[in-house]
Design a protein around this motif. Sequence first.
Motif, PDB file in Angstrom:
ATOM      1  N   ASP A 103      43.035  34.624  34.917  1.00  0.00           N
ATOM      2  CA  ASP A 103      42.614  35.147  33.612  1.00  0.00           C
ATOM      3  C   ASP A 103      41.112  34.998  33.435  1.00  0.00           C
ATOM      4  N   MET A 104      40.572  33.858  33.877  1.00  0.00           N
ATOM      5  CA  MET A 104      39.134  33.618  33.763  1.00  0.00           C
ATOM      6  C   MET A 104      38.350  34.661  34.542  1.00  0.00           C
ATOM      7  N   VAL A 105      38.755  34.924  35.794  1.00  0.00           N
ATOM      8  CA  VAL A 105      38.057  35.910  36.621  1.00  0.00           C
ATOM      9  C   VAL A 105      38.113  37.282  35.964  1.00  0.00           C
ATOM     10  N   GLN A 106      39.293  37.655  35.469  1.00  0.00           N
ATOM     11  CA  GLN A 106      39.466  38.982  34.873  1.00  0.00           C
ATOM     12  C   GLN A 106      38.597  39.142  33.636  1.00  0.00           C
ATOM     13  N   ARG A 107      38.634  38.150  32.738  1.00  0.00           N
ATOM     14  CA  ARG A 107      37.879  38.250  31.475  1.00  0.00           C
ATOM     15  C   ARG A 107      36.380  38.143  31.718  1.00  0.00           C
ATOM     16  N   LEU A 108      35.990  37.199  32.580  1.00  0.00           N
ATOM     17  CA  LEU A 108      34.567  36.949  32.814  1.00  0.00           C
ATOM     18  C   LEU A 108      33.884  38.156  33.440  1.00  0.00           C
ATOM     19  N   GLY A 109      34.602  38.825  34.341  1.00  0.00           N
ATOM     20  CA  GLY A 109      33.999  39.965  35.034  1.00  0.00           C
ATOM     21  C   GLY A 109      34.430  41.309  34.495  1.00  0.00           C
ATOM     22  N   GLY A 110      35.328  41.330  33.505  1.00  0.00           N
ATOM     23  CA  GLY A 110      35.864  42.594  33.037  1.00  0.00           C
ATOM     24  C   GLY A 110      36.521  43.369  34.177  1.00  0.00           C
ATOM     25  N   VAL A 111      37.170  42.636  35.079  1.00  0.00           N
ATOM     26  CA  VAL A 111      37.762  43.249  36.269  1.00  0.00           C
ATOM     27  C   VAL A 111      39.031  44.014  35.874  1.00  0.00           C
ATOM     28  N   SER A 147      48.843  27.780  44.900  1.00  0.00           N
ATOM     29  CA  SER A 147      48.105  26.632  44.375  1.00  0.00           C
ATOM     30  C   SER A 147      46.810  27.063  43.703  1.00  0.00           C
ATOM     31  N   GLY A 148      46.616  28.365  43.581  1.00  0.00           N
ATOM     32  CA  GLY A 148      45.388  28.892  42.974  1.00  0.00           C
ATOM     33  C   GLY A 148      44.977  30.150  43.710  1.00  0.00           C
ATOM     34  N   LEU A 149      43.685  30.309  43.897  1.00  0.00           N
ATOM     35  CA  LEU A 149      43.163  31.516  44.533  1.00  0.00           C
ATOM     36  C   LEU A 149      43.486  31.591  46.022  1.00  0.00           C
ATOM     37  N   HIS A 150      43.842  30.455  46.605  1.00  0.00           N
ATOM     38  CA  HIS A 150      44.034  30.350  48.048  1.00  0.00           C
ATOM     39  C   HIS A 150      42.733  30.721  48.761  1.00  0.00           C
ATOM     40  N   SER A 151      42.721  31.700  49.653  1.00  0.00           N
ATOM     41  CA  SER A 151      41.489  31.972  50.406  1.00  0.00           C
ATOM     42  C   SER A 151      41.205  33.454  50.504  1.00  0.00           C
ATOM     43  N   ASN A 152      41.548  34.181  49.447  1.00  0.00           N
ATOM     44  CA  ASN A 152      41.340  35.629  49.461  1.00  0.00           C
ATOM     45  C   ASN A 152      40.622  36.077  48.195  1.00  0.00           C
ATOM     46  N   GLY A 153      39.813  37.118  48.342  1.00  0.00           N
ATOM     47  CA  GLY A 153      39.150  37.693  47.180  1.00  0.00           C
ATOM     48  C   GLY A 153      37.927  36.946  46.705  1.00  0.00           C
ATOM     49  N   GLY A 160      40.580  33.432  59.392  1.00  0.00           N
ATOM     50  CA  GLY A 160      39.523  32.549  58.915  1.00  0.00           C
ATOM     51  C   GLY A 160      39.751  32.270  57.441  1.00  0.00           C
ATOM     52  N   VAL A 161      38.712  31.866  56.742  1.00  0.00           N
ATOM     53  CA  VAL A 161      38.856  31.577  55.310  1.00  0.00           C
ATOM     54  C   VAL A 161      37.916  32.420  54.463  1.00  0.00           C
ATOM     55  N   GLY A 162      37.223  33.376  55.090  1.00  0.00           N
ATOM     56  CA  GLY A 162      36.357  34.254  54.314  1.00  0.00           C
ATOM     57  C   GLY A 162      35.196  33.519  53.675  1.00  0.00           C
ATOM     58  N   THR A 163      34.746  34.066  52.555  1.00  0.00           N
ATOM     59  CA  THR A 163      33.530  33.526  51.924  1.00  0.00           C
ATOM     60  C   THR A 163      33.802  32.298  51.067  1.00  0.00           C
ATOM     61  N   LYS A 164      35.018  31.773  51.117  1.00  0.00           N
ATOM     62  CA  LYS A 164      35.281  30.501  50.434  1.00  0.00           C
ATOM     63  C   LYS A 164      34.426  29.382  51.025  1.00  0.00           C
ATOM     64  N   VAL A 165      34.007  29.544  52.298  1.00  0.00           N
ATOM     65  CA  VAL A 165      33.150  28.525  52.901  1.00  0.00           C
ATOM     66  C   VAL A 165      31.843  28.377  52.130  1.00  0.00           C
ATOM     67  N   ALA A 166      31.409  29.439  51.459  1.00  0.00           N
ATOM     68  CA  ALA A 166      30.164  29.352  50.680  1.00  0.00           C
ATOM     69  C   ALA A 166      30.319  28.366  49.527  1.00  0.00           C
ATOM     70  N   ILE A 167      31.515  28.277  48.959  1.00  0.00           N
ATOM     71  CA  ILE A 167      31.770  27.318  47.879  1.00  0.00           C
ATOM     72  C   ILE A 167      31.742  25.902  48.440  1.00  0.00           C
ATOM     73  N   LEU A 210      34.852  38.934  45.504  1.00  0.00           N
ATOM     74  CA  LEU A 210      34.958  39.364  44.109  1.00  0.00           C
ATOM     75  C   LEU A 210      34.710  38.195  43.164  1.00  0.00           C
ATOM     76  N   VAL A 211      35.359  37.080  43.412  1.00  0.00           N
ATOM     77  CA  VAL A 211      35.228  35.916  42.524  1.00  0.00           C
ATOM     78  C   VAL A 211      33.787  35.435  42.472  1.00  0.00           C
ATOM     79  N   ARG A 212      33.132  35.344  43.612  1.00  0.00           N
ATOM     80  CA  ARG A 212      31.753  34.875  43.639  1.00  0.00           C
ATOM     81  C   ARG A 212      30.827  35.851  42.931  1.00  0.00           C
ATOM     82  N   ALA A 213      31.112  37.155  43.054  1.00  0.00           N
ATOM     83  CA  ALA A 213      30.299  38.155  42.351  1.00  0.00           C
ATOM     84  C   ALA A 213      30.469  38.024  40.843  1.00  0.00           C
ATOM     85  N   VAL A 214      31.688  37.763  40.392  1.00  0.00           N
ATOM     86  CA  VAL A 214      31.951  37.573  38.957  1.00  0.00           C
ATOM     87  C   VAL A 214      31.197  36.350  38.439  1.00  0.00           C
TER      88      VAL A 214
END
Length: 376
Positions: free
Chosen positions: A291-299, A196-202, A75-82, A205-209
Amino acid sequence: MDDQTRTSGETPRLTYAAAGVDTHAGDKAVELMKDAVRATHGPQVIGGVGGFAGLWDASALTRMRRPVLATSTDGVGTKVAIAQAMDVHDTIGFDLVGMVVDDIAVVGARPLYMTDYIACGKVVPERIADVVRGIAQACQVAGTALLGGETAEHPGLLGPDEYDVAGAATGVVEADEMLGPDKVRAGDVLVALASSGLHSNGYSLVRAVVAAAGWSLERHVDDLGRTLGEELLEPTRVYAADVLDLVALGGVHAMSHITGGGLAANLARVLPAGTLAEVDRSSWTVPPVFDMVQRLGGVPWSDMEGTLNLGVGMVLVVDPASADAVLRRAATLGLAAWELGGVRDLDPSREAPASDLVTGTKGVDGGAVCLLGGYR
Protein backbone atom coordinates in the motif's frame (compact mmCIF):
# COMPACT_ATOMS: atom_id res chain seq x y z
CA MET A 1 61.43 2.98 -4.56
CA ASP A 2 58.57 0.45 -4.34
CA ASP A 3 57.03 -1.80 -7.00
CA GLN A 4 54.53 0.83 -8.06
CA THR A 5 56.97 3.65 -8.84
CA ARG A 6 59.86 4.17 -11.24
CA THR A 7 62.64 6.54 -12.06
CA SER A 8 63.13 8.11 -15.45
CA GLY A 9 63.71 5.53 -18.16
CA GLU A 10 62.69 2.52 -16.08
CA THR A 11 59.83 0.20 -17.04
CA PRO A 12 56.98 0.53 -14.49
CA ARG A 13 56.45 -2.52 -12.27
CA LEU A 14 52.86 -3.28 -11.26
CA THR A 15 51.43 -5.92 -8.96
CA TYR A 16 48.04 -7.62 -8.87
CA ALA A 17 47.33 -5.72 -5.64
CA ALA A 18 48.22 -2.43 -7.32
CA ALA A 19 45.70 -3.31 -10.05
CA GLY A 20 43.05 -3.55 -7.34
CA VAL A 21 42.85 -7.28 -6.58
CA ASP A 22 43.79 -8.51 -3.10
CA THR A 23 44.07 -12.31 -3.04
CA HIS A 24 44.95 -12.27 0.67
CA ALA A 25 41.63 -10.57 1.44
CA GLY A 26 39.87 -13.34 -0.48
CA ASP A 27 41.65 -15.98 1.58
CA LYS A 28 40.63 -14.23 4.79
CA ALA A 29 37.00 -14.13 3.64
CA VAL A 30 37.09 -17.90 3.10
CA GLU A 31 38.45 -18.43 6.60
CA LEU A 32 35.64 -16.32 8.06
CA MET A 33 32.86 -18.13 6.18
CA LYS A 34 33.99 -21.76 6.08
CA ASP A 35 32.35 -22.87 9.34
CA ALA A 36 28.97 -21.57 8.17
CA VAL A 37 29.38 -23.37 4.86
CA ARG A 38 30.41 -26.64 6.54
CA ALA A 39 27.29 -26.50 8.70
CA THR A 40 25.20 -27.13 5.56
CA HIS A 41 27.11 -30.31 4.68
CA GLY A 42 25.61 -33.73 5.27
CA PRO A 43 27.22 -37.12 4.66
CA GLN A 44 26.65 -36.81 0.91
CA VAL A 45 29.18 -33.97 0.62
CA ILE A 46 32.68 -35.20 -0.18
CA GLY A 47 35.69 -33.09 0.70
CA GLY A 48 35.53 -29.65 2.23
CA VAL A 49 35.70 -25.98 1.45
CA GLY A 50 38.27 -24.79 -1.08
CA GLY A 51 38.32 -27.51 -3.72
CA PHE A 52 38.19 -26.77 -7.42
CA ALA A 53 34.80 -28.51 -7.58
CA GLY A 54 32.17 -29.36 -5.02
CA LEU A 55 31.47 -33.08 -4.74
CA TRP A 56 28.14 -34.65 -3.80
CA ASP A 57 27.67 -38.41 -3.49
CA ALA A 58 24.76 -39.31 -5.79
CA SER A 59 24.71 -43.04 -5.04
CA ALA A 60 21.40 -42.68 -3.15
CA LEU A 61 19.75 -41.59 -6.40
CA THR A 62 20.38 -45.05 -7.87
CA ARG A 63 17.65 -46.35 -5.57
CA MET A 64 15.09 -44.08 -7.21
CA ARG A 65 12.86 -45.51 -9.94
CA ARG A 66 13.49 -42.72 -12.44
CA PRO A 67 15.28 -39.73 -10.91
CA VAL A 68 14.84 -36.44 -12.75
CA LEU A 69 17.28 -33.63 -11.98
CA ALA A 70 15.93 -30.09 -11.67
CA THR A 71 18.10 -26.99 -11.81
CA SER A 72 17.60 -23.27 -11.34
CA THR A 73 19.75 -20.14 -11.26
CA ASP A 74 18.94 -16.60 -10.16
CA GLY A 75 20.12 -13.49 -8.36
CA VAL A 76 18.47 -10.92 -6.11
CA GLY A 77 18.27 -7.95 -8.46
CA THR A 78 18.68 -4.41 -7.22
CA LYS A 79 17.79 -5.33 -3.64
CA VAL A 80 21.57 -5.50 -3.15
CA ALA A 81 21.57 -1.70 -3.41
CA ILE A 82 19.49 -1.55 -0.21
CA ALA A 83 21.87 -3.91 1.59
CA GLN A 84 24.85 -1.85 0.49
CA ALA A 85 23.24 1.46 1.49
CA MET A 86 22.39 0.08 4.94
CA ASP A 87 25.68 -1.81 5.30
CA VAL A 88 23.71 -4.93 6.29
CA HIS A 89 24.79 -7.99 4.35
CA ASP A 90 23.71 -11.11 6.27
CA THR A 91 20.10 -11.19 5.03
CA ILE A 92 20.60 -10.97 1.28
CA GLY A 93 21.55 -14.64 1.24
CA PHE A 94 17.99 -15.62 2.14
CA ASP A 95 16.79 -13.72 -0.92
CA LEU A 96 19.26 -15.56 -3.13
CA VAL A 97 18.51 -19.02 -1.78
CA GLY A 98 14.76 -18.44 -1.84
CA MET A 99 14.80 -17.30 -5.45
CA VAL A 100 16.69 -20.43 -6.50
CA VAL A 101 15.58 -23.40 -4.37
CA ASP A 102 11.90 -22.45 -4.28
CA ASP A 103 11.78 -22.59 -8.08
CA ILE A 104 13.11 -26.15 -7.83
CA ALA A 105 10.57 -27.13 -5.17
CA VAL A 106 7.75 -25.92 -7.44
CA VAL A 107 8.08 -29.07 -9.56
CA GLY A 108 8.17 -31.24 -6.45
CA ALA A 109 11.97 -31.63 -6.51
CA ARG A 110 14.10 -31.68 -3.36
CA PRO A 111 17.01 -29.20 -3.64
CA LEU A 112 20.22 -31.16 -3.05
CA TYR A 113 23.01 -28.63 -3.32
CA MET A 114 23.74 -25.04 -4.28
CA THR A 115 26.67 -22.93 -5.39
CA ASP A 116 27.02 -19.14 -5.25
CA TYR A 117 28.93 -16.41 -7.05
CA ILE A 118 29.77 -12.97 -5.66
CA ALA A 119 31.26 -10.23 -7.83
CA CYS A 120 32.53 -7.17 -5.98
CA GLY A 121 34.60 -4.07 -6.54
CA LYS A 122 36.78 -4.78 -3.52
CA VAL A 123 36.93 -7.81 -1.25
CA VAL A 124 36.16 -6.73 2.29
CA PRO A 125 36.50 -10.09 4.05
CA GLU A 126 33.96 -9.39 6.78
CA ARG A 127 31.35 -8.19 4.27
CA ILE A 128 31.80 -11.18 1.94
CA ALA A 129 31.68 -13.54 4.92
CA ASP A 130 28.41 -11.94 6.08
CA VAL A 131 26.86 -12.50 2.65
CA VAL A 132 27.95 -16.15 2.55
CA ARG A 133 26.88 -16.78 6.13
CA GLY A 134 23.40 -15.60 5.15
CA ILE A 135 23.43 -17.93 2.14
CA ALA A 136 24.52 -20.82 4.36
CA GLN A 137 21.85 -20.14 6.97
CA ALA A 138 19.17 -20.06 4.27
CA CYS A 139 20.51 -23.31 2.80
CA GLN A 140 20.11 -24.91 6.22
CA VAL A 141 16.48 -23.77 6.31
CA ALA A 142 15.96 -25.33 2.87
CA GLY A 143 17.82 -28.53 3.75
CA THR A 144 20.30 -27.86 0.94
CA ALA A 145 24.08 -28.22 1.00
CA LEU A 146 26.09 -25.14 0.06
CA LEU A 147 28.61 -27.04 -2.00
CA GLY A 148 30.89 -24.28 -3.21
CA GLY A 149 31.17 -20.78 -4.54
CA GLU A 150 33.34 -18.08 -6.00
CA THR A 151 34.18 -14.51 -5.04
CA ALA A 152 35.55 -12.35 -7.85
CA GLU A 153 37.08 -8.91 -7.40
CA HIS A 154 36.29 -6.55 -10.31
CA PRO A 155 38.02 -3.22 -9.66
CA GLY A 156 37.10 -0.55 -12.16
CA LEU A 157 33.91 -2.38 -13.09
CA LEU A 158 32.24 -2.21 -9.66
CA GLY A 159 32.79 0.41 -6.98
CA PRO A 160 34.66 -0.54 -3.79
CA ASP A 161 31.40 -1.00 -1.85
CA GLU A 162 29.40 -2.59 -4.67
CA TYR A 163 28.71 -6.28 -5.20
CA ASP A 164 26.24 -8.59 -6.87
CA VAL A 165 25.29 -12.15 -6.01
CA ALA A 166 23.98 -15.09 -8.01
CA GLY A 167 23.48 -18.75 -7.34
CA ALA A 168 22.48 -22.07 -8.86
CA ALA A 169 21.07 -25.24 -7.36
CA THR A 170 20.25 -28.79 -8.39
CA GLY A 171 17.42 -30.95 -7.07
CA VAL A 172 15.84 -34.31 -7.79
CA VAL A 173 12.32 -35.73 -8.12
CA GLU A 174 10.82 -39.03 -9.18
CA ALA A 175 9.56 -38.65 -12.74
CA ASP A 176 6.05 -39.81 -11.89
CA GLU A 177 5.88 -37.48 -8.88
CA MET A 178 6.68 -34.25 -10.72
CA LEU A 179 4.16 -31.49 -10.24
CA GLY A 180 2.89 -29.46 -13.15
CA PRO A 181 0.08 -28.52 -15.52
CA ASP A 182 -0.59 -32.11 -16.60
CA LYS A 183 -1.92 -32.90 -13.11
CA VAL A 184 -4.19 -29.82 -12.77
CA ARG A 185 -7.93 -30.35 -13.19
CA ALA A 186 -11.03 -28.16 -13.23
CA GLY A 187 -12.34 -27.98 -9.68
CA ASP A 188 -8.89 -27.74 -8.09
CA VAL A 189 -8.50 -25.25 -5.24
CA LEU A 190 -5.86 -22.51 -5.07
CA VAL A 191 -4.10 -22.30 -1.71
CA ALA A 192 -1.97 -19.21 -1.10
CA LEU A 193 1.05 -18.99 1.21
CA ALA A 194 1.82 -15.53 2.53
CA SER A 195 4.99 -13.73 1.51
CA SER A 196 7.32 -12.18 4.07
CA GLY A 197 7.14 -8.86 2.23
CA LEU A 198 8.52 -7.68 -1.08
CA HIS A 199 10.84 -10.69 -1.34
CA SER A 200 13.36 -9.90 -4.11
CA ASN A 201 11.35 -8.63 -7.05
CA GLY A 202 10.33 -5.21 -8.29
CA TYR A 203 13.02 -3.29 -6.43
CA SER A 204 13.74 -1.08 -9.42
CA LEU A 205 10.16 0.18 -9.13
CA VAL A 206 10.30 0.40 -5.33
CA ARG A 207 13.61 2.24 -5.32
CA ALA A 208 12.32 4.68 -7.96
CA VAL A 209 9.23 5.38 -5.83
CA VAL A 210 11.34 5.97 -2.71
CA ALA A 211 13.79 8.21 -4.57
CA ALA A 212 11.00 10.28 -6.13
CA ALA A 213 9.43 10.79 -2.72
CA GLY A 214 12.76 11.82 -1.21
CA TRP A 215 12.47 9.32 1.63
CA SER A 216 15.57 8.10 3.42
CA LEU A 217 16.08 4.49 4.45
CA GLU A 218 16.35 5.68 8.06
CA ARG A 219 12.84 7.14 7.99
CA HIS A 220 10.50 5.47 10.50
CA VAL A 221 7.20 4.55 8.87
CA ASP A 222 4.37 4.15 11.36
CA ASP A 223 2.34 1.85 9.08
CA LEU A 224 5.31 -0.50 8.88
CA GLY A 225 6.28 -0.28 12.54
CA ARG A 226 9.95 0.15 11.66
CA THR A 227 12.28 2.08 9.37
CA LEU A 228 11.84 2.01 5.62
CA GLY A 229 15.25 0.37 5.18
CA GLU A 230 14.43 -2.41 7.64
CA GLU A 231 11.22 -3.16 5.75
CA LEU A 232 12.88 -3.14 2.33
CA LEU A 233 15.61 -5.47 3.56
CA GLU A 234 13.17 -8.02 5.05
CA PRO A 235 14.48 -11.37 3.76
CA THR A 236 12.59 -13.59 1.36
CA ARG A 237 10.82 -16.50 2.99
CA VAL A 238 12.49 -19.79 2.00
CA TYR A 239 9.58 -22.16 1.36
CA ALA A 240 11.25 -25.26 -0.11
CA ALA A 241 11.30 -27.58 2.91
CA ASP A 242 7.81 -26.55 4.03
CA VAL A 243 6.11 -26.88 0.65
CA LEU A 244 7.68 -30.30 0.09
CA ASP A 245 6.19 -31.26 3.46
CA LEU A 246 2.81 -30.14 2.12
CA VAL A 247 3.34 -32.08 -1.10
CA ALA A 248 3.99 -35.23 0.94
CA LEU A 249 0.38 -35.06 2.20
CA GLY A 250 -0.83 -35.85 -1.32
CA GLY A 251 -3.27 -33.95 -3.49
CA VAL A 252 -0.95 -31.09 -4.53
CA HIS A 253 -1.04 -30.97 -8.34
CA ALA A 254 1.08 -27.90 -9.12
CA MET A 255 2.78 -24.96 -7.45
CA SER A 256 3.70 -21.45 -8.51
CA HIS A 257 6.46 -19.31 -7.03
CA ILE A 258 5.27 -15.69 -7.16
CA THR A 259 8.33 -13.77 -8.34
CA GLY A 260 8.89 -11.29 -11.17
CA GLY A 261 5.69 -10.66 -13.10
CA GLY A 262 3.37 -10.95 -10.12
CA LEU A 263 0.66 -13.39 -9.10
CA ALA A 264 -1.36 -13.86 -12.28
CA ALA A 265 1.57 -14.20 -14.68
CA ASN A 266 3.33 -16.81 -12.56
CA LEU A 267 0.19 -18.79 -11.78
CA ALA A 268 -0.72 -19.00 -15.49
CA ARG A 269 2.58 -20.80 -16.16
CA VAL A 270 1.54 -23.89 -14.16
CA LEU A 271 -1.99 -24.28 -15.60
CA PRO A 272 -2.89 -26.38 -18.64
CA ALA A 273 -4.28 -24.72 -21.73
CA GLY A 274 -8.06 -24.56 -21.63
CA THR A 275 -8.31 -23.84 -17.90
CA LEU A 276 -8.90 -20.62 -15.99
CA ALA A 277 -7.83 -19.81 -12.44
CA GLU A 278 -10.10 -17.32 -10.72
CA VAL A 279 -8.33 -15.43 -7.93
CA ASP A 280 -10.39 -13.63 -5.31
CA ARG A 281 -8.65 -10.37 -4.40
CA SER A 282 -10.81 -10.05 -1.27
CA SER A 283 -9.45 -13.32 0.17
CA TRP A 284 -6.46 -11.55 1.72
CA THR A 285 -5.35 -8.17 3.01
CA VAL A 286 -2.52 -6.57 1.04
CA PRO A 287 0.37 -5.94 3.51
CA PRO A 288 1.18 -2.30 4.37
CA VAL A 289 4.45 -2.13 2.42
CA PHE A 290 2.59 -2.63 -0.86
CA ASP A 291 0.00 0.00 0.00
CA MET A 292 2.86 2.36 0.84
CA VAL A 293 4.55 1.81 -2.54
CA GLN A 294 1.27 2.27 -4.41
CA ARG A 295 0.23 5.47 -2.59
CA LEU A 296 3.70 7.01 -2.41
CA GLY A 297 4.35 6.57 -6.11
CA GLY A 298 0.80 6.76 -7.42
CA VAL A 299 1.56 3.41 -9.06
CA PRO A 300 -1.40 2.02 -11.06
CA TRP A 301 -2.75 -1.18 -9.56
CA SER A 302 -2.19 -2.90 -12.90
CA ASP A 303 1.52 -2.17 -12.50
CA MET A 304 1.47 -3.32 -8.88
CA GLU A 305 -0.16 -6.62 -9.85
CA GLY A 306 2.22 -7.16 -12.74
CA THR A 307 5.36 -6.43 -10.72
CA LEU A 308 5.02 -7.32 -7.02
CA ASN A 309 3.71 -10.32 -5.09
CA LEU A 310 1.24 -8.20 -3.04
CA GLY A 311 1.53 -10.59 -0.09
CA VAL A 312 1.31 -13.94 -1.89
CA GLY A 313 4.62 -15.82 -1.99
CA MET A 314 3.55 -19.24 -3.27
CA VAL A 315 0.35 -20.75 -4.67
CA LEU A 316 -0.50 -24.45 -4.48
CA VAL A 317 -3.02 -25.96 -6.88
CA VAL A 318 -4.69 -28.66 -4.80
CA ASP A 319 -7.29 -31.39 -5.21
CA PRO A 320 -10.41 -30.11 -3.38
CA ALA A 321 -10.47 -33.22 -1.18
CA SER A 322 -6.97 -32.34 0.13
CA ALA A 323 -7.33 -28.57 0.55
CA ASP A 324 -8.35 -28.62 4.23
CA ALA A 325 -5.49 -30.95 5.15
CA VAL A 326 -3.02 -28.72 3.34
CA LEU A 327 -4.33 -25.63 5.14
CA ARG A 328 -4.14 -27.35 8.54
CA ARG A 329 -0.61 -28.59 7.93
CA ALA A 330 0.51 -25.16 6.73
CA ALA A 331 -0.71 -23.70 10.04
CA THR A 332 1.36 -26.20 12.03
CA LEU A 333 4.41 -25.20 9.98
CA GLY A 334 3.85 -21.54 10.83
CA LEU A 335 2.77 -20.63 7.31
CA ALA A 336 -0.09 -18.18 6.89
CA ALA A 337 -2.28 -19.87 4.26
CA TRP A 338 -5.75 -19.38 2.82
CA GLU A 339 -8.01 -20.40 -0.03
CA LEU A 340 -7.27 -18.00 -2.86
CA GLY A 341 -9.70 -19.19 -5.52
CA GLY A 342 -10.20 -22.10 -7.85
CA VAL A 343 -9.66 -23.59 -11.30
CA ARG A 344 -12.36 -24.21 -13.89
CA ASP A 345 -12.60 -24.92 -17.59
CA LEU A 346 -12.16 -21.91 -19.84
CA ASP A 347 -15.50 -21.06 -21.46
CA PRO A 348 -15.12 -18.45 -24.24
CA SER A 349 -18.83 -17.62 -24.08
CA ARG A 350 -18.72 -16.42 -20.47
CA GLU A 351 -15.21 -15.09 -19.90
CA ALA A 352 -14.20 -11.59 -18.92
CA PRO A 353 -12.76 -9.34 -21.63
CA ALA A 354 -9.42 -10.55 -22.95
CA SER A 355 -7.75 -7.52 -21.35
CA ASP A 356 -8.68 -8.91 -17.91
CA LEU A 357 -7.19 -12.36 -18.58
CA VAL A 358 -3.50 -13.08 -18.10
CA THR A 359 -2.13 -15.89 -20.25
CA GLY A 360 0.84 -16.83 -22.42
CA THR A 361 3.42 -15.50 -19.93
CA LYS A 362 7.16 -16.35 -19.92
CA GLY A 363 6.71 -18.02 -23.29
CA VAL A 364 4.45 -20.73 -21.81
CA ASP A 365 1.27 -21.63 -23.69
CA GLY A 366 -0.63 -22.46 -20.51
CA GLY A 367 -3.88 -21.58 -18.85
CA ALA A 368 -5.41 -18.22 -18.01
CA VAL A 369 -5.79 -16.28 -14.78
CA CYS A 370 -8.36 -13.68 -13.86
CA LEU A 371 -8.23 -11.55 -10.71
CA LEU A 372 -11.72 -10.77 -9.43
CA GLY A 373 -13.17 -8.29 -6.95
CA GLY A 374 -11.28 -5.75 -4.88
CA TYR A 375 -8.60 -5.91 -2.22
CA ARG A 376 -9.41 -5.61 1.45
